[in-house]
Motif scaffolding. Structure first.
Motif, PDB file in Angstrom:
ATOM      1  N   LEU A  62       0.401  -1.421   0.499  1.00 23.55           N
ATOM      2  CA  LEU A  62       0.064   0.213   0.097  1.00 23.55           C
ATOM      3  C   LEU A  62       0.568   1.333  -0.264  1.00 23.55           C
ATOM      4  N   ALA A  63       2.108   1.333   0.640  1.00 22.26           N
ATOM      5  CA  ALA A  63       3.132   2.221   1.055  1.00 22.26           C
ATOM      6  C   ALA A  63       3.077   2.859  -0.991  1.00 22.26           C
ATOM      7  N   LEU A  64       3.754   1.567  -1.147  1.00 27.05           N
ATOM      8  CA  LEU A  64       4.665   1.876  -2.648  1.00 27.05           C
ATOM      9  C   LEU A  64       2.962   2.406  -3.859  1.00 27.05           C
ATOM     10  N   GLN A  65       1.912   1.279  -3.099  1.00 30.60           N
ATOM     11  CA  GLN A  65       0.254   2.147  -3.825  1.00 30.60           C
ATOM     12  C   GLN A  65       0.807   4.034  -4.160  1.00 30.60           C
ATOM     13  N   SER A  66       1.194   4.634  -2.850  1.00 30.39           N
ATOM     14  CA  SER A  66       1.100   5.792  -2.018  1.00 30.39           C
ATOM     15  C   SER A  66       2.398   6.304  -3.163  1.00 30.39           C
ATOM     16  N   ALA A  67       3.138   5.986  -2.935  1.00 27.53           N
ATOM     17  CA  ALA A  67       4.516   6.396  -3.819  1.00 27.53           C
ATOM     18  C   ALA A  67       4.118   6.395  -5.436  1.00 27.53           C
ATOM     19  N   TYR A  68       3.227   5.936  -6.262  1.00 25.87           N
ATOM     20  CA  TYR A  68       2.872   6.118  -7.374  1.00 25.87           C
ATOM     21  C   TYR A  68       1.787   7.043  -7.810  1.00 25.87           C
ATOM     22  N   ASN A  69       0.790   6.749  -6.672  1.00 28.23           N
ATOM     23  CA  ASN A  69       0.732   7.884  -6.771  1.00 28.23           C
ATOM     24  C   ASN A  69       0.299   9.248  -6.483  1.00 28.23           C
ATOM     25  N   VAL A  70       1.611   9.436  -5.586  1.00 26.90           N
ATOM     26  CA  VAL A  70       2.135  10.898  -4.857  1.00 26.90           C
ATOM     27  C   VAL A  70       3.165  11.239  -6.551  1.00 26.90           C
ATOM     28  N   GLN A  71       3.674  10.324  -7.216  1.00 27.93           N
ATOM     29  CA  GLN A  71       4.626  10.415  -8.908  1.00 27.93           C
ATOM     30  C   GLN A  71       3.482  11.237  -9.772  1.00 27.93           C
ATOM     31  N   ARG A  72       2.616  10.449  -9.820  1.00 30.12           N
ATOM     32  CA  ARG A  72       0.874  10.810 -10.899  1.00 30.12           C
ATOM     33  C   ARG A  72       0.935  12.030 -10.705  1.00 30.12           C
ATOM     34  N   ALA A  73       0.361  12.275  -9.349  1.00 29.55           N
ATOM     35  CA  ALA A  73      -0.574  13.596  -8.869  1.00 29.55           C
ATOM     36  C   ALA A  73       1.051  14.625  -8.617  1.00 29.55           C
ATOM     37  N   ARG A  74       2.131  14.546  -8.826  1.00 27.53           N
ATOM     38  CA  ARG A  74       3.108  15.558  -8.677  1.00 27.53           C
ATOM     39  C   ARG A  74       3.606  15.390 -10.481  1.00 27.53           C
ATOM     40  N   GLY A  75       3.318  14.541 -11.479  1.00 29.82           N
ATOM     41  CA  GLY A  75       4.077  14.874 -12.178  1.00 29.82           C
ATOM     42  C   GLY A  75       5.650  14.182 -12.135  1.00 29.82           C
ATOM     43  N   TRP A  76       6.094  13.429 -11.933  1.00 26.60           N
ATOM     44  CA  TRP A  76       7.287  12.970 -11.969  1.00 26.60           C
ATOM     45  C   TRP A  76       7.392  11.900 -13.009  1.00 26.60           C
ATOM     46  N   PRO A  98      -5.762  -9.812  15.086  1.00 22.37           N
ATOM     47  CA  PRO A  98      -3.823  -9.672  15.581  1.00 22.37           C
ATOM     48  C   PRO A  98      -2.706  -9.251  15.125  1.00 22.37           C
ATOM     49  N   PHE A  99      -2.765  -8.568  14.133  1.00 19.06           N
ATOM     50  CA  PHE A  99      -1.255  -7.795  13.590  1.00 19.06           C
ATOM     51  C   PHE A  99      -1.869  -6.264  13.220  1.00 19.06           C
ATOM     52  N   VAL A 100      -1.276  -5.231  13.300  1.00 20.61           N
ATOM     53  CA  VAL A 100      -1.639  -3.875  12.806  1.00 20.61           C
ATOM     54  C   VAL A 100       0.449  -3.750  12.444  1.00 20.61           C
ATOM     55  N   CYS A 101      -0.160  -3.956  10.880  1.00 21.57           N
ATOM     56  CA  CYS A 101       1.874  -3.084  10.671  1.00 21.57           C
ATOM     57  C   CYS A 101       1.226  -1.278   9.733  1.00 21.57           C
ATOM     58  N   THR A 102       2.478  -0.293  10.856  1.00 23.49           N
ATOM     59  CA  THR A 102       2.084   0.797   9.565  1.00 23.49           C
ATOM     60  C   THR A 102       4.166   0.795   8.833  1.00 23.49           C
ATOM     61  N   THR A 103       3.622   1.300   7.880  1.00 29.88           N
ATOM     62  CA  THR A 103       4.901   1.032   7.133  1.00 29.88           C
ATOM     63  C   THR A 103       4.836   3.407   6.832  1.00 29.88           C
ATOM     64  N   GLY A 104       6.264   3.170   6.473  1.00 32.32           N
ATOM     65  CA  GLY A 104       6.578   4.549   6.438  1.00 32.32           C
ATOM     66  C   GLY A 104       7.733   5.040   5.025  1.00 32.32           C
ATOM     67  N   SER A 105       7.421   5.714   3.674  1.00 34.10           N
ATOM     68  CA  SER A 105       9.133   5.724   3.158  1.00 34.10           C
ATOM     69  C   SER A 105       8.893   6.958   2.098  1.00 34.10           C
ATOM     70  N   SER A 106       9.882   7.687   2.390  1.00 38.24           N
ATOM     71  CA  SER A 106      10.079   8.555   2.373  1.00 38.24           C
ATOM     72  C   SER A 106      10.138   9.172   0.577  1.00 38.24           C
ATOM     73  N   VAL A 107       9.427   9.508  -0.200  1.00 34.45           N
ATOM     74  CA  VAL A 107       9.118   9.678  -1.906  1.00 34.45           C
ATOM     75  C   VAL A 107      10.060  10.829  -2.079  1.00 34.45           C
ATOM     76  N   CYS A 108      10.942  10.276  -3.349  1.00 37.43           N
ATOM     77  CA  CYS A 108      11.750  11.369  -3.350  1.00 37.43           C
ATOM     78  C   CYS A 108      11.316  11.220  -5.453  1.00 37.43           C
ATOM     79  N   GLY A 109      11.225  12.772  -5.998  1.00 33.76           N
ATOM     80  CA  GLY A 109      10.863  12.447  -7.477  1.00 33.76           C
ATOM     81  C   GLY A 109      11.923  13.295  -8.502  1.00 33.76           C
ATOM     82  N   GLN A 110      11.198  13.021  -9.450  1.00 29.51           N
ATOM     83  CA  GLN A 110      12.245  14.402 -10.474  1.00 29.51           C
ATOM     84  C   GLN A 110      10.985  14.371 -12.059  1.00 29.51           C
TER      85      GLN A 110
END
Length: 127
Positions: free
Chosen positions: A51-65, A115-127
């Motif tokens: 899901l974090a990877l999908q969010s990164a691709y969404n940011v990429q599209r939104a910012r036009g990177w 039973p289990f919950v995980c939260t993932t974080g990633s810094s997405v940098c684009g050009q």
């Protein structure tokens, strides 16, 4: 005099480029996080990272990177039941160790209902 200083600037520019090489021009960075629950810790980790990877691709599209790079960014667990845990995940619910990869930082804990919950974080940098 102008031509001498122009030549000096040109030579210095070439020297700096030769020493440092081409550098990527980043347009900016953005933190993405994703939380997911599952019956197993492995599944919760995998899905929160996907899901974090999908969010990164969404940011990429939104910012036009044209491209993005991801790096792990520490995040606190994000409980779904904030009414039960208004101050975040209590230490007794945390599952150690955190999982750090080349692209993601994932922290997991025992859920209130699942039973289990995980939260993932990633810094997405684009050009």
């Amino acid at each position: 005099m102008k031509s001498v200083s122009a030549k000096v600037v040109g030579v210095l520019s070439i020297a700096v480029f030769a020493l440092l090489g081409p550098q990527p021009a980043y347009a900016g960075c953005e933190l993405v996080t994703a939380t997911h629950s599952a019956p197993t810790r492995v599944k919760a980790v995998q899905t929160s990272q996907a899901l974090a990877l999908q969010s990164a691709y969404n940011v990429q599209r939104a910012r036009g990177w044209s491209s993005v790079s991801l790096s792990p960014h520490p995040v606190a667990g994000d409980p779904f039941w904030k009414a039960v845990w208004p101050n975040g995940v209590p230490p007794k619910a945390r599952l150690e160790p955190d999982i750090v990869t080349a692209h993601f930082y994932t922290t997991c804990f025992r859920g209130v209902v699942v039973p289990f919950v995980c939260t993932t974080g990633s810094s997405v940098c684009g050009q």
